[in-house]
Design a protein around this motif. Structure first.
Motif: not given
Length: 627
Positions: A425-437
């Motif tokens: 299954p096609y997937a990847i992990d991502w963590t949004p940074s505080a700069a994107l808030a």
């Protein structure tokens, strides 16, 4: 459980993803890739392995590559490099991309009694094994390589087609047999249509196409062959062997039309012909004056003879063969016998050539183009609300499918590529940074198929990154003490007094309630996936079981539901739910409708809590329902 795939990973909201692979909605598609570079999720590296695993009606999608096929040991009776005895569709990614040939170690595929009418000796052999066999082959190049073969492709007592392909390097001119395409039968009273179209045929020793049917069949004919839009090219001037573009014998019916048949020369002009007919059933079709097999609208140029119609003893046939409307290489038509003074010769009254063309037909484009649709898919939101929290890790997922195979799926957020995945299954992990808030960003997915095509319509959805919550500071406000005011003296006896209002106690203003956190929805410690097993019980009853796979140190969720979906073709025919039990396990039993009996169904499961998808089965399972 067999290794089968439908070339897609079905996620939430993608159960009805239409790939347009097969007219039969219940057919499975089995992908083949020799090196797993073009279609990394393909479960097979061999065409024969995919054929063996397939069920009748399935599609074999062959990704770009060179496929060297055949058993390790050839028995005395002979073998094929690829043997097919069931109803299948074989779809190559294109003749310039897919080559099928015998393993170099195989010196010969021929048996001790190799002839037209047997099931061995070919690079691809299609034959009947007790039940009707219909096989459509397209988009491949087939060659003999260094192996001695009877033919490149053979349909024996079988139906089907060969389109948009290339037949080449079949055999050396002085080798035994070495035919391009053989269509043969020894069945009685069973009509077998086979179509060869848009294909380039060359490099054969004896004949480009052979139509051979037993004389024991009823006079209505046994083969119904359509040979159209091909280029059939002989070796030209040579003395090693006679060559024929098309050789037909017995009770063959159908048409040879719109082909460019050239350069069939060799040892003896009369036995080297564009079209050669030997002991063919020449009785006209009912209600007509034309033969049951005809050759019309072709270019017949540069051959020893254009058309020869003769008996097995080599004499001119008593009844004429219908060969009208052809271009013979000369505006005045064919020569009558030798010497050649006009166009390619015919053997006199044994051929009806009236109404011939005075100009050539437009040479067919071969191999004909293979339709390769762009990939399709959709994005699964990382949260139901499409709101994410800075510092929390999310899994970005997408479903993807293609009529041949998916090469890769890449993910980008706000125009910045996060990464790609090549295996379902096609997937990847991502963590949004505080700069994107506080920002709303597009999540875009690009699917690339084995041909390098991407989705026709961009795949995108908007994600909102939660802004940090600000709690205002409480402020106490006091009423100022008023200044005492003296009243002027009115009379000598008046009393002067001052009144002071008491100072009030300061009152604190309550701070506003903070914005509710969605950390619960983010589920940073959510289950990783749902395992899935399917057992077909008696009748149409399926038992589906599995368990949640949890991160280290995470306890089984106290709430939530496992939802099981069962799909027939592209339609969900049954859903069932279950709560988790001991060990985070679940079991669901479902009785399917009668329409599912004897057919394949696809089963997948998802774990949800409060309507939020937390995990899913990977991969899905396919099982045949008992009747």
């Amino acid at each position: 459980m067999s290794a089968r795939t439908t070339l897609r990973w079905v996620g939430a909201g993608a159960l009805a993803l239409a790939l347009g692979i097969s007219a039969d909605a219940s057919a499975a598609t089995l992908a083949v890739d020799d090196d797993k570079l073009d279609c990394p999720s393909a479960p097979f590296a061999s065409v024969q392995a995919a054929v063996d695993a397939a069920s009748p009606g399935d599609v074999i999608a062959i990704c770009p590559g060179t496929y060297e096929e055949g058993p390790a040991t050839i028995p005395a009776g002979g073998a094929n490099a690829v043997s097919i005895a069931k109803m299948l569709t074989i779809r190559g990614a294109g003749a310039s991309k897919v080559t099928i040939r015998p393993k170099p170690a195989i010196t010969s595929l021929l048996g001790t009694t190799t002839n037209y009418r047997n099931t061995v000796g070919s690079v691809i052999g299609v034959y009947r094994a007790g039940v009707r066999t219909l096989v459509d082959i397209s988009g491949v190049t087939v060659e003999g390589g260094t192996t001695t073969v009877g033919s490149a492709v053979k349909f024996y007592n079988a139906e089907g087609s060969l389109t948009g392909s290339v037949i080449r390097n079949v055999a050396p001119l002085n080798g035994p047999y070495g035919y391009g395409v053989v269509i043969a039968s020894n069945l009685v009273a069973d009509r077998l249509p086979v179509r060869v179209a848009g294909t380039s045929i060359s490099g054969y020793a004896k004949a480009g196409v052979v139509l051979d049917s037993t004389q024991l069949a009823p006079a209505l004919g046994i083969l119904a062959a359509t040979i159209t839009g091909n280029t059939i090219t002989g070796a030209g001037a040579q003395v090693q062997t006679p060559q024929q573009g098309v050789l037909a014998t017995g009770l063959a019916t159908g048409s040879i039309t719109g082909n460019a048949i050239t350069n069939n020369l060799g040892a003896g002009d009369r036995v080297s012909a564009g079209v050669r007919l030997v002991d063919l059933d020449l009785v006209p079709a009912a209600g007509t004056t034309t033969t049951k097999l005809t050759a019309t609208g072709n270019n017949l140029v540069g051959n020893g003879y254009g058309v020869v119609n003769e008996t097995g003893a080599g004499a001119d046939a008593a009844l004429p063969f219908t060969a009208t409307g052809n271009w013979w290489g000369n505006a005045a038509g064919p020569s009558i016998g030798l010497p050649k003074t006009l166009g390619d010769p015919v053997n006199g009254a044994a051929v009806t050539f009236s109404g011939f063309r005075t100009t050539a037909i437009t040479a067919p484009a071969t191999p004909a183009a293979i339709t390769d649709a762009p990939p399709t898919g959709e994005i699964d939101p990382p949260t139901a609300s499409k709101i994410v929290v800075p510092g929390t890790t999310y899994t970005l997922r997408a479903s993807a499918g293609d009529d041949f195979g998916v090469r890769s799926v890449s993910f980008a957020v706000g125009g910045t590529t996060i990464g790609s995945d090549a295996v379902a299954p096609y997937a990847i992990d991502w963590t949004p940074s505080a700069a994107l808030a506080g920002q709303t960003l597009p999540l875009t997915v690009t699917i690339t198929d084995s041909a390098g095509q991407t989705t026709a319509t961009p795949l995108s959805l908007a994600l909102t990154v939660l802004a940090p919550t600000v709690t205002p500071t409480a402020t106490a406000t006091a009423t100022p003490t008023p200044t005492a005011t003296a009243t002027p003296t009115a009379t000598a006896t008046a009393t002067v007094s001052a009144t002071v209002e008491p100072t009030p106690t300061p009152v604190a203003i309550a701070a506003p309630a903070p914005t509710p956190s969605i950390a619960a929805e983010a589920k940073p410690q959510a289950p990783k996936k749902v395992t899935l097993a399917v057992k077909a019980a008696t009748g149409r009853k399926l038992t589906v079981s599995g368990a949640l796979t949890l991160p280290a140190g995470v306890s089984c969720p106290a709430a939530g539901t496992v939802s099981v979906s069962i799909t027939l073709g592209r339609k969900v025919i049954k859903t069932a739910k279950a709560k988790l039990g001991v060990g985070c396990a679940y079991t669901v039993t479902a009785t399917l409708p009668r329409t599912a009996g004897g057919r394949k169904v696809t089963v997948n499961s998802r774990f949800l809590t409060a309507g939020t998808l937390l995990a899913r089965s990977a991969p899905e399972r396919t099982v045949t329902v008992k009747r």
